[in-house]
Scaffold this motif. Sequence first.
Motif, short mmCIF file in Angstrom:
data_model
loop_
_atom_site.label_atom_id
_atom_site.label_comp_id
_atom_site.label_asym_id
_atom_site.label_seq_id
_atom_site.Cartn_x
_atom_site.Cartn_y
_atom_site.Cartn_z
N ALA A 75 31.68 87.03 5.13
CA ALA A 75 33.21 86.97 5.58
C ALA A 75 34.20 86.82 4.60
N GLY A 76 33.87 86.33 3.38
CA GLY A 76 34.86 86.28 2.55
C GLY A 76 35.52 85.07 2.42
N PRO A 77 36.74 84.42 1.70
CA PRO A 77 37.30 83.36 1.78
C PRO A 77 37.90 83.43 3.11
N PRO A 78 38.57 81.92 3.57
CA PRO A 78 39.14 81.88 4.78
C PRO A 78 40.56 82.54 4.81
N GLN A 79 40.94 82.91 6.05
CA GLN A 79 42.05 83.64 6.00
C GLN A 79 43.14 82.80 7.10
N SER A 80 44.31 82.66 6.77
CA SER A 80 45.14 82.05 7.68
C SER A 80 45.86 82.98 8.55
N GLY A 81 46.16 82.53 9.66
CA GLY A 81 46.62 83.04 10.77
C GLY A 81 46.01 83.56 11.95
N GLY A 82 46.39 84.37 12.92
CA GLY A 82 45.79 84.59 13.94
C GLY A 82 45.87 83.65 15.19
N THR A 83 45.38 84.15 16.38
CA THR A 83 45.21 83.57 17.71
C THR A 83 43.56 83.59 18.03
N LEU A 84 42.83 82.34 18.13
CA LEU A 84 41.74 82.36 18.76
C LEU A 84 42.05 82.16 20.22
N ARG A 85 41.07 83.12 20.83
CA ARG A 85 40.98 83.07 22.33
C ARG A 85 39.74 82.45 22.73
N TYR A 86 39.70 81.43 23.44
CA TYR A 86 38.65 80.57 23.95
C TYR A 86 38.57 80.36 25.24
N GLY A 87 37.36 80.61 25.88
CA GLY A 87 36.93 80.71 27.25
C GLY A 87 36.20 79.30 27.58
N LEU A 88 37.09 78.50 28.36
CA LEU A 88 36.25 77.10 28.87
C LEU A 88 35.69 77.47 30.04
N SER A 89 34.35 76.62 30.36
CA SER A 89 33.61 77.00 31.50
C SER A 89 34.25 76.01 32.58
N GLY A 90 35.27 75.09 32.34
CA GLY A 90 35.82 74.32 33.41
C GLY A 90 37.03 73.85 32.92
N ALA A 91 38.11 73.55 33.85
CA ALA A 91 39.47 73.30 33.48
C ALA A 91 39.23 71.78 33.01
N PRO A 92 40.19 71.53 31.91
CA PRO A 92 40.64 70.35 31.44
C PRO A 92 40.93 69.24 32.47
N THR A 93 40.68 68.29 32.38
CA THR A 93 41.12 67.11 33.74
C THR A 93 42.43 66.58 33.51
N CYS A 94 42.76 66.52 32.04
CA CYS A 94 44.14 65.81 31.71
C CYS A 94 44.28 65.98 30.30
N SER A 95 45.41 66.23 30.03
CA SER A 95 46.03 66.53 28.38
C SER A 95 45.86 65.41 27.58
N ASP A 96 45.55 64.12 28.20
CA ASP A 96 45.59 62.88 27.37
C ASP A 96 44.23 62.57 26.73
N PRO A 97 44.10 62.44 25.32
CA PRO A 97 42.95 62.18 24.73
C PRO A 97 42.33 61.16 25.23
N ALA A 98 43.17 59.77 25.78
CA ALA A 98 42.56 58.50 26.20
C ALA A 98 41.84 58.80 27.19
N GLN A 99 42.24 59.71 28.33
CA GLN A 99 41.87 59.66 29.57
C GLN A 99 40.73 60.86 29.59
N ALA A 100 40.28 61.61 28.48
CA ALA A 100 39.53 62.57 28.59
C ALA A 100 38.10 62.14 28.54
N GLY A 101 37.29 63.00 29.35
CA GLY A 101 35.99 62.62 29.69
C GLY A 101 35.09 63.68 29.73
N THR A 102 35.32 64.77 30.17
CA THR A 102 34.43 65.99 30.06
C THR A 102 34.78 66.85 28.81
N ASN A 103 33.49 67.47 28.56
CA ASN A 103 33.53 68.14 27.29
C ASN A 103 34.59 69.31 27.00
#
Length: 538
Positions: free
Chosen positions: A34-62
């Motif tokens: 792959a060579g050296p790391p490259q900056s930039g770009g958008t990672l498109r990630y598919g979650l299997s379930g919806a996050p329950t809350c945006s707050d790390p303190a209240q986060a429980g699911t993976n």
Amino acid sequence: MSTRPVLLVAGVIAATATLLAGCAGSANTSAADAGPPQSGGTLRYGLSGAPTCSDPAQAGTNQTIYVTRQVVDSLTDQNPETGEVEPWLAESWEVGADAKSFTFQLKDGVTFSDGTPLDATAVKDNFDAITGALGAAKAPLAASYLTGYQGATVVDPLTVRIDFSAPNAQFLQASSTPQLGIQSTATSAQSAESRCLGTNIGSGPFTYADYQQDRSVILAKRTGYNWGSAVFGHEGEAYLDRIEFTIVPESGVRTGSLSSDQLDAVSDALPQDAPQIEATGGRILTASNPGVPFGIQPNVTRGALQDPAVRTALVPAINRQELVDTVLGPDFRTATSTLASATPGYVELADVTYDPEKAKSLLDAAGWVPGGGGIREKDGQRLSFKVMYSAVFAGNQAILELTQQQLRAVGVDLQLELVSNSEATARQGTKDYDSTYYNSTRADGDILRTSFAVDGRNLNARGPIPDLDASLTDQLSTTDVAARNEILATAQQQVLDNGLWIPTIELSQAVGAASTLQDLKFEASARLQFFDTWLSGQ
């Protein structure tokens, strides 16, 4: 007092070999050419379930933590390769000899994404909010890490001391978790509900650019970030410009989207997905979760589950190897204890063995005799109970359906009750269930106290059990590695002997990754860290 003592985290280090064995699939996350790391770009990630809350303190699911971990830094970090706790926001720390006080020296120059300084006052405000406005009802994991919290003292702008009413040896490792990640005072002052709307202000390498509950999350790189964890692979800003999380509940759709270059990575890649992913140059990255493995937690005040013999008989009635072989595949392991094998202090328990004849014998001896339809009865009561579960993990339903068949073979009627994440959380809070099915991830054996202490979450709704209660308390004041592991070994057996947990399988994270995705890493708790991740071919 001693600077950065190793004793409090050596129990974690003792489990390094086990942790590494479970994480073998995460070692090769970057193509050799792959060579050296490259900056930039958008990672498109598919979650299997919806996050329950945006707050790390209240986060429980993976799936929630995959998102929230990126926007918040913690006082410390835990090295997934050594188990050692290393500097992050705190450049050093001191622990009182009695493990009741922890003093952190913060890095200078760290700011939140709104430009305000991350100082000792912000740390104090975070912990005050978790133990106050949020509490165990809204932030059960975070609050459990702060049990006995007496307060935080601002010694000077960059020095904060955290005091507990009793020994709390687990707190140093807890300070590395996203649940105790530090957010701005403006965020700490908000209500629990407001903290779930995507306006959280952290100091992490990414910030919330857009948060649409149950639909999508967009994170943007934090410009000027330069205070990463000592565990990170590089210094300075993250490589990625953006991360776009979308919710794709169907496994086949996630796999198809990855193979057709619509997504760069997906959660919960199943064994049957591997050929399609690998056919387009992709791969599946895996890591075993430490903590409490998946299992059934009975409410010991409800119906047939009040009988200890019933709860004990459920353990040998389950064929765990069949669950893994039929539903999950070789990247998963059977549960062999009340702790997962990647957890510090884990011991294998001989009683967690498939033996249906033993299960029948225990039920016979307790007076549960075969009745109509093959289901046992006693004093006119059927041996039947419900298990409440959610679809947080894609395999839950299939595993429980097979478990249902296995239990029926010994005369137990298990009824499946699928509910939403929010309903499961609410009903766990009120103990409104016969039993509940879940796992809990943490790279410290203190997760036993979190899950089973009578003054903790206590989802068993149990009363005092003096020997177990003593073990769960004593491990908090024990800094000697061997001695603490001995106590944890005893506690694991006591949880099983009292029928407080019916283990099934260990959770493994299995992430499908495209050939262009490089250096996606699992942290010590098998959650994803995107700071070092980059995309080739930009």
